[in-house]
Design a protein around this motif. Structure first.
Motif, PDB file in Angstrom:
ATOM      1  N   ASN A 152       3.278   6.746  15.802  1.00  0.00           N
ATOM      2  CA  ASN A 152       3.552   6.880  14.321  1.00  0.00           C
ATOM      3  C   ASN A 152       3.221   8.201  13.685  1.00  0.00           C
ATOM      4  O   ASN A 152       3.659   8.633  12.588  1.00  0.00           O
ATOM      5  N   VAL A 153       1.739   9.057  14.245  1.00  0.00           N
ATOM      6  CA  VAL A 153       1.380  10.111  13.630  1.00  0.00           C
ATOM      7  C   VAL A 153       2.791  11.143  13.783  1.00  0.00           C
ATOM      8  O   VAL A 153       3.083  11.997  13.053  1.00  0.00           O
ATOM      9  N   ASN A 211      -6.733  16.738  11.790  1.00  0.00           N
ATOM     10  CA  ASN A 211      -6.368  16.171  10.657  1.00  0.00           C
ATOM     11  C   ASN A 211      -5.194  15.166  10.633  1.00  0.00           C
ATOM     12  O   ASN A 211      -4.531  15.181   9.521  1.00  0.00           O
ATOM     13  N   PHE A 212      -4.880  14.480  11.567  1.00  0.00           N
ATOM     14  CA  PHE A 212      -4.183  13.373  11.344  1.00  0.00           C
ATOM     15  C   PHE A 212      -4.922  11.934  10.946  1.00  0.00           C
ATOM     16  O   PHE A 212      -5.979  11.922  10.951  1.00  0.00           O
ATOM     17  N   ASN A 213      -3.914  11.026  10.447  1.00  0.00           N
ATOM     18  CA  ASN A 213      -4.487   9.767  10.134  1.00  0.00           C
ATOM     19  C   ASN A 213      -5.042   9.097  11.349  1.00  0.00           C
ATOM     20  O   ASN A 213      -4.286   8.442  12.366  1.00  0.00           O
ATOM     21  N   VAL A 214      -6.197   8.789  11.279  1.00  0.00           N
ATOM     22  CA  VAL A 214      -6.920   8.190  12.744  1.00  0.00           C
ATOM     23  C   VAL A 214      -6.524   6.839  12.812  1.00  0.00           C
ATOM     24  O   VAL A 214      -6.679   6.095  13.947  1.00  0.00           O
ATOM     25  N   PHE A 215      -6.184   6.289  11.711  1.00  0.00           N
ATOM     26  CA  PHE A 215      -5.815   4.575  11.946  1.00  0.00           C
ATOM     27  C   PHE A 215      -4.339   4.274  12.214  1.00  0.00           C
ATOM     28  O   PHE A 215      -3.946   3.292  12.502  1.00  0.00           O
ATOM     29  N   GLU A 216      -3.434   5.519  12.228  1.00  0.00           N
ATOM     30  CA  GLU A 216      -2.140   5.329  12.946  1.00  0.00           C
ATOM     31  C   GLU A 216      -2.137   5.128  14.193  1.00  0.00           C
ATOM     32  O   GLU A 216      -2.720   5.967  15.008  1.00  0.00           O
ATOM     33  N   THR A 237       5.922   9.841  11.783  1.00  0.00           N
ATOM     34  CA  THR A 237       5.725  10.086  10.354  1.00  0.00           C
ATOM     35  C   THR A 237       5.760  11.514   9.780  1.00  0.00           C
ATOM     36  O   THR A 237       6.334  12.033   8.651  1.00  0.00           O
TER      37      THR A 237
END
Lengths: 257, 304
Positions: free
Chosen positions: B97-98, B88-93, B101
């Motif tokens: 940064n994941v 459930n992390f931002n796959v584009f980061e 952030t």
């Protein structure tokens, strides 16, 4: 959370949002630049020359504030709606929900992210417009105030849209079927003085009309409506949308089971 | 005594009318390695969802380190780190940064976050991948990234919701070594898993949930003591003679007569089996449980 921690959380969300739309600039910053350049070239130069003056200004000068505002409205709205919905869709919104970040900070972070994109696009479109015409500035303060408040209002609207959206169609329905008609009929391309009385009265129900005219007043010094009344309307919308968005977040609508 | 987690009469009814939790009570001690087991749909993920505010409870109370989530959820959340089932992390980061952030969401300054990100990414063998987009990672790396992200605010309790699902054996072992060290350093671990041998090897206490109710809540040792019967498989170095029997035991002989399946009831000595085989000059080459001991109990408890 302490105030310093709240500030860090807010700053983190804001920076992440700005990083998102700048990373995908061919999708977020380039299209409005191209679209507005076409508007300036076709409506402003080619057709505008045949229309003549409007409100004491060339047609090109008359539509520039409206087109800048149109860019700000659509971009601030779509930035928040697509970003927050994507976070829901990918479940990455859970990163925020499990953290102690207060809901009002989440709402403000996303909103300011939308404002940042709206203002960024607004600035690009303004610079582009200067290649086609020159713009006087009646009131810098009023111009900046109106554009900022409008970006805040539509960012909040985008957030509410994203909360309710269940699929990508839901994200595009409001901009396509509500926002675009309201913007086109909101005095971007014409003065409502040109309309029959009945349609003038109907136009007064369109909130976008107030923002476009207040912004135009800030730049050109002409408006179809009372500027202060426009500011009141925008502020009321902001308060209502912020309260509503926060309530939805507190309830966990669309994001918590 | 202040518990790491204290759940009292917790109920959850979804909008569809499905009653996921029917008033569960649960206490997890500080520093425990606790297993929450149950079949699919039993209520494990709902319980965890309520703990970390992804699910709204219908009624009941939940305290995390003495802080009631109804009184001060923000403080309660600071104690928790969550590794969910789904990525459930931002796959584009980027990987870095994941993690950084996530620290920001806890109000941790950038400089501290970067130090910690380096520490945990190195410990979890992800440092070399720090500048890669997270979507480019393998499944195992994504799991480790979620652990690093959950640890970035150095929580008192780490909740792992089926963290080893789909992870290869080598990686699973290294992950458990890492989690065991964390537990030894004082972090309370709550684990849900379908690999019951993991729960048996790692956890001290256990709760089994079924159909929204806790059907067992005790220590692993105490639970295993209740096991009345175990089935062993013995591999032999020669075939058993026809008609061979083992008085007092229920025995099944394989088709080629080279292995035995023996049911041993609590109190019976397995020496008798070895002696009987020794009498006919057959040696036992290897011996194993037919199924995991906890698994046998689990199935028994779930079937009611």
């Amino acid at each position: 959370m302490k105030n310093s921690e709240i500030w860090v959380a807010f700053y983190t969300i804001l920076v992440r949002e700005i990083r998102r739309f700048t990373r995908i600039w061919p999708q977020t910053l380039l299209p409005p630049a191209i679209t507005m350049t076409l508007y300036f070239a076709i409506f402003g130069n080619l057709i505008g020359d045949r229309i003549g003056e409007m409100g004491g200004f060339s047609y090109m000068q008359y539509i520039v504030p409206g087109l800048i505002m149109m860019s700000v409205i659509t971009n601030s709205y779509s930035n928040v709606s697509s970003s927050f919905f994507s976070a829901k869709f990918q479940h990455s919104v859970q990163e925020l929900l499990v953290s102690p970040t207060p809901n009002w900070v989440i709402l403000m972070g996303y909103t300011l992210g939308g404002v940042a994109r709206g203002l960024c696009v607004g600035l690009i479109v303004t610079v582009l417009s200067l290649f086609f015409t020159h713009l006087a500035l009646e009131s810098l303060f009023l111009t900046v105030l109106v554009v900022c408040l409008t970006a805040v209002m539509f960012s909040l609207g985008g957030f509410v849209n994203a909360i309710y959206a269940r699929n990508f169609d839901d994200v595009s329905i409001v901009p396509t079927f509500i926002l675009t008609p309201l913007t086109y009929l909101g005095g971007v391309f014409y003065s409502i003085d040109l309309l029959p009385d009945f349609w003038q009265s109907v136009s007064l129900l369109n909130p976008v009309l107030y923002m476009v005219n207040a912004f135009r007043y800030g730049i050109l010094g002409v408006s179809d409506i009372n500027v202060y009344w426009a500011l009141v309307i925008v502020c009321v919308f902001i308060v209502v949308l912020f309260g509503f968005g926060l309530r939805l977040l507190n309830q966990g609508k669309g994001i918590r089971s | 005594m202040t518990y790491a987690i204290e759940i009292s009469d917790l109920k959850k009814r979804y909008a569809s009318g499905f009653e996921a939790l029917k008033g569960i009570d649960l206490k997890v001690e500080k520093g425990d390695f606790f297993a929450l087991l149950g079949p699919n749909g039993a209520g494990k993920s709902t319980t965890i969802g309520i703990l970390c505010s992804l699910v709204n409870k219908t009624s009941g109370s939940v305290s995390i380190f003495g802080t009631d989530i109804d009184d001060n959820f923000a403080l309660a959340k600071k104690y928790l780190g969550v590794v969910p089932q789904e990525f459930n992390f931002n796959v584009f980061e980027t990987v870095f940064n994941v993690v950084v952030t996530q620290a920001g969401f806890y109000g941790i300054s950038r400089s501290v976050a970067e130090e910690r990100a380096e520490k945990y990414l190195k410990q979890l063998d992800l440092w070399e991948k720090r500048n890669d987009q997270s979507r480019m990672l393998s499944g195992g790396m994504k799991r480790r990234l979620m652990i690093a992200r959950a640890l970035i605010h150095e929580p008192e309790v780490l909740i792992l919701d089926e963290p080893t699902a789909g992870v290869d054996i080598e990686l699973r072992r290294s992950m458990w070594e890492f989690i065991k060290k964390l537990n030894e350093q004082g972090t309370t671990i709550i684990l849900t898993t379908h690999y019951l041998e993991e729960a048996e090897q790692l956890c001290r206490n256990i709760a089994i949930i079924n159909a929204g109710e806790i059907v067992e809540n005790t220590s692993i040792k105490a639970l295993l003591k209740t096991l009345n019967q175990e089935t062993f498989i013995l591999d032999l170095d020669a075939s058993l003679p026809a008609g061979w029997s083992l008085p007092g035991f229920s025995v099944q002989v394989s088709k080629d007569a080279s292995s035995l399946e023996v049911e041993v009831i609590k109190g019976q000595s397995i020496n008798a089996i070895f002696k009987a085989l020794d009498d006919i000059s057959i040696n036992v080459v290897s011996m194993r449980n037919k199924s995991n001991r906890l698994e046998e109990l689990f199935v028994k408890l779930i079937k009611g």
